[in-house]
Structure formats: C-alpha cells, structure tokens
Motif scaffolding. Structure first.
Motif, mmCIF file in Angstrom:
data_model
loop_
_atom_site.group_PDB
_atom_site.id
_atom_site.type_symbol
_atom_site.label_atom_id
_atom_site.label_comp_id
_atom_site.label_asym_id
_atom_site.label_seq_id
_atom_site.Cartn_x
_atom_site.Cartn_y
_atom_site.Cartn_z
ATOM 1 N N ILE A 160 0.893 -1.163 0.000
ATOM 2 C CA ILE A 160 0.000 0.000 0.000
ATOM 3 C C ILE A 160 0.929 1.210 0.000
ATOM 4 N N VAL A 198 -7.520 -5.462 -4.976
ATOM 5 C CA VAL A 198 -7.629 -4.320 -4.066
ATOM 6 C C VAL A 198 -8.867 -4.447 -3.195
ATOM 7 N N LYS A 199 -9.973 -4.875 -3.786
ATOM 8 C CA LYS A 199 -11.208 -5.048 -3.011
ATOM 9 C C LYS A 199 -11.020 -6.067 -1.900
ATOM 10 N N ALA A 203 -8.727 -4.605 0.885
ATOM 11 C CA ALA A 203 -9.438 -3.621 1.706
ATOM 12 C C ALA A 203 -10.389 -4.310 2.676
ATOM 13 N N GLU A 260 -10.135 -4.029 6.748
ATOM 14 C CA GLU A 260 -11.176 -3.149 7.304
ATOM 15 C C GLU A 260 -11.384 -3.304 8.815
ATOM 16 N N ASP A 294 -6.253 4.267 8.928
ATOM 17 C CA ASP A 294 -7.210 3.211 8.584
ATOM 18 C C ASP A 294 -8.353 3.760 7.721
ATOM 19 N N VAL A 330 -6.963 4.449 4.087
ATOM 20 C CA VAL A 330 -6.809 3.250 3.259
ATOM 21 C C VAL A 330 -8.151 2.830 2.680
ATOM 22 N N GLN A 331 -9.193 2.824 3.479
ATOM 23 C CA GLN A 331 -10.507 2.408 2.986
ATOM 24 C C GLN A 331 -11.067 3.401 1.972
ATOM 25 N N ALA A 369 -9.204 2.914 -1.281
ATOM 26 C CA ALA A 369 -9.639 1.711 -1.994
ATOM 27 C C ALA A 369 -10.957 1.969 -2.728
ATOM 28 N N ARG A 370 -11.882 2.659 -2.076
ATOM 29 C CA ARG A 370 -13.153 2.979 -2.738
ATOM 30 C C ARG A 370 -12.919 3.875 -3.947
#
Length: 288
Positions: free
Chosen positions: A217, A243-244, A247, A251, A272, A275-276, A279-280
């Motif tokens: 990452i 990636v999904k 993540a 999570e 945290d 990162v989420q 990813a979205r």
C-alpha cells in the motif's frame, strides 16, 4: 517505486564474476537482491514489476558497498520505530524499519547495506528478534541480516520462487494471517505480489495502532491517500478484485499511523480511514 540513486557504485554490466564468500555474493545494482551463486540475469529485474536498465544488468557485492562510498544510517521514523538505510541510497532506495515492540524488536522489510558498525548500533537498540518482509523487492541481503542477528525471516510462501539465496533462517508462512507476537500480526494483502504482506502493530507506543506496508500500500506525496499498483516503475494498476479483497481483509483493523516503503512516507493520523477511502476511490476509477 523510486528510480535508482545516481550515486550507485560503478559496476561491470557483464555477467557476474565468481564469488567465494558471503560478503562477495552477487548483488544486483538495480534492485539490491543478493543471490547465492554467480548468474548473468536478475529474475526480479526481468519481471514486469521491476526493470533492467538500458545500460544492462550490473552487479556489485556487499563487500564492495562496505568501502568508503557508503555507510549505514539510522533515523527515527515514529514512536518506537527507527528507519535503517544507507547513505547514499542504493538500488531502489529501500529502507528497513526497526519496530521496538514489547516482546522484542522486529525488523520490518530489509535493505542491502549491513556492516559491523551498523550491526552494533542496532544491537545498542536491543537487536533483532525476528525479520518480516513485505515482498521480494525488499528481500535484498536478508540472509546476511538473519545470520548476523540469528533471527528468523518470515516470508509468505506464495513468493518463495523469488528467493535468491536460500538460508535455514527463512520461514515461509501460508494463508491470510500469521501472528509474530500477541500484538504483531502479518496479513497477506496480495497486492503487487501474490504474497504481498503488511504488518499490524496493535499496541504501538501512541496507542492508536500502526500498519507497516512497504509499497504493498503506497503512500502518496501529500499523505491524503494511498495507491495500489501491480508495477510501480511500469505503471501497471493492480487488479480491482485484488484491491477489493485487501481492503476487506484490513477493514476490521484499527491503526492511526501507516508506514510506507521509503523514508518519511508516513501517514501520521487517520490511516485506517484513508486506506478504505483510497480503496473505494481506486475501485470507482478502475471500474468506470
């Protein structure tokens, strides 16, 4: 990943000569990987996630690096975390992190340079109990480090084929997570390499948790987001499904800080969430 340093030592681009001692084993000038025997190619640089320079494959040795041109360096990178590298930088500028955990120091990732002076400085900080590495671009001279500190090296089994020098200290773990200690856990994210690994430190000194990622990452310059690439020098994006899945696996973890793969590539707060969110954003772009 960063381009090689212009200060790299001169090396003969021809096939590597004969080597007869650990410090004289072939060391790839471009990526910093040490091999257990002479060879004319570097499989890691031949792979599409790295590259062979236009000038061709070139070799040096750790013993040559230990000359007057380079020296080890240690700098604070965060609460309970020391960065370890060399000056001037070598290969892709890798730096390792010494995680000063309650149960013993963990070396996260690895960098090629190691000499007696640098080893003494690390021992003064408590030494190394174990080594864990995110992916093959940070394998470098891991066998030298393992032997110097008599420490096991934890690598994900999915990346075993990339090991350039076998050693009894190498420990290959399988699956999606592996506990190093009660508060230190390795997770397979699978980004960049099939065994691409991150390290979660639950009880870092600040109490907010920390995630160590190398460039599995990757922290972007303004620290507001992270990125996910299959190949950094060749700018190939990572597959959306990878990636999904990464993540989703990360999570549930809580970590305020994130330590990337190079000096000062650190997200100090809200990592945290970042990162989420990243990813979205990535998935929104890659899926149109």
């Amino acid at each position: 990943m960063p381009a090689p340093s212009s200060a790299e030592p001169a090396a003969d681009p021809a096939a590597a000569p004969s080597f007869d001692a650990p410090g004289n084993l072939p060391l790839c000038v471009t990526c910093g990987t040490q091999y257990g025997a002479s060879r004319s190619d570097c499989p890691i640089c031949d792979d599409e996630r790295q590259y062979v320079p236009l000038t061709g494959q070139a070799w040096t040795t750790l013993e040559k690096l230990r000359g007057p041109s380079h020296r080890g360096s240690i700098h604070a990178q965060g609460p309970g975390v020391l960065g370890i590298g060399c000056e001037p930088s070598f290969a892709i500028g890798q730096r390792a992190l010494l995680v000063k955990a309650a149960g013993g120091n963990i070396l996260w990732d690895c960098q090629a340079y190691l000499d007696d002076e640098l080893a003494a400085l690390i021992r003064a900080e408590g030494g190394i109990s174990a080594i864990a590495i995110s992916h093959p671009h940070f394998y470098t001279t891991m066998a030298e480090w393992a032997r110097e500190f008599d420490a096991p090296v934890y690598l994900h089994a999915a990346d075993r084929r990339w090991v350039g020098r076998a050693d009894d200290h190498l420990q290959f773990w399988k699956g999606e997570r592996h506990s190093l200690a009660p508060a230190l856990t390795l997770y397979r994210a699978g980004i960049h390499f099939a065994g691409g690994t991150v390290l979660h430190w639950m009880d870092d000194p600040d109490g907010g948790g920390a995630l160590f990622t190398g460039d599995i990452i990757n922290v972007i310059p303004d620290r507001t987001h992270v990125s996910f690439l299959y190949s950094y020098p060749n700018q190939i994006p990572e597959r959306p499904e990878t990636v999904k899945a990464a993540a989703a696996a990360l999570e549930p973890l809580r970590y305020e800080r994130l330590y990337g793969g190079w000096w000062d590539r650190i997200i100090p707060h809200g990592a945290d969430r970042i990162v989420q969110e990243s990813a979205r954003r990535y998935l929104a772009f890659t899926r149109g």
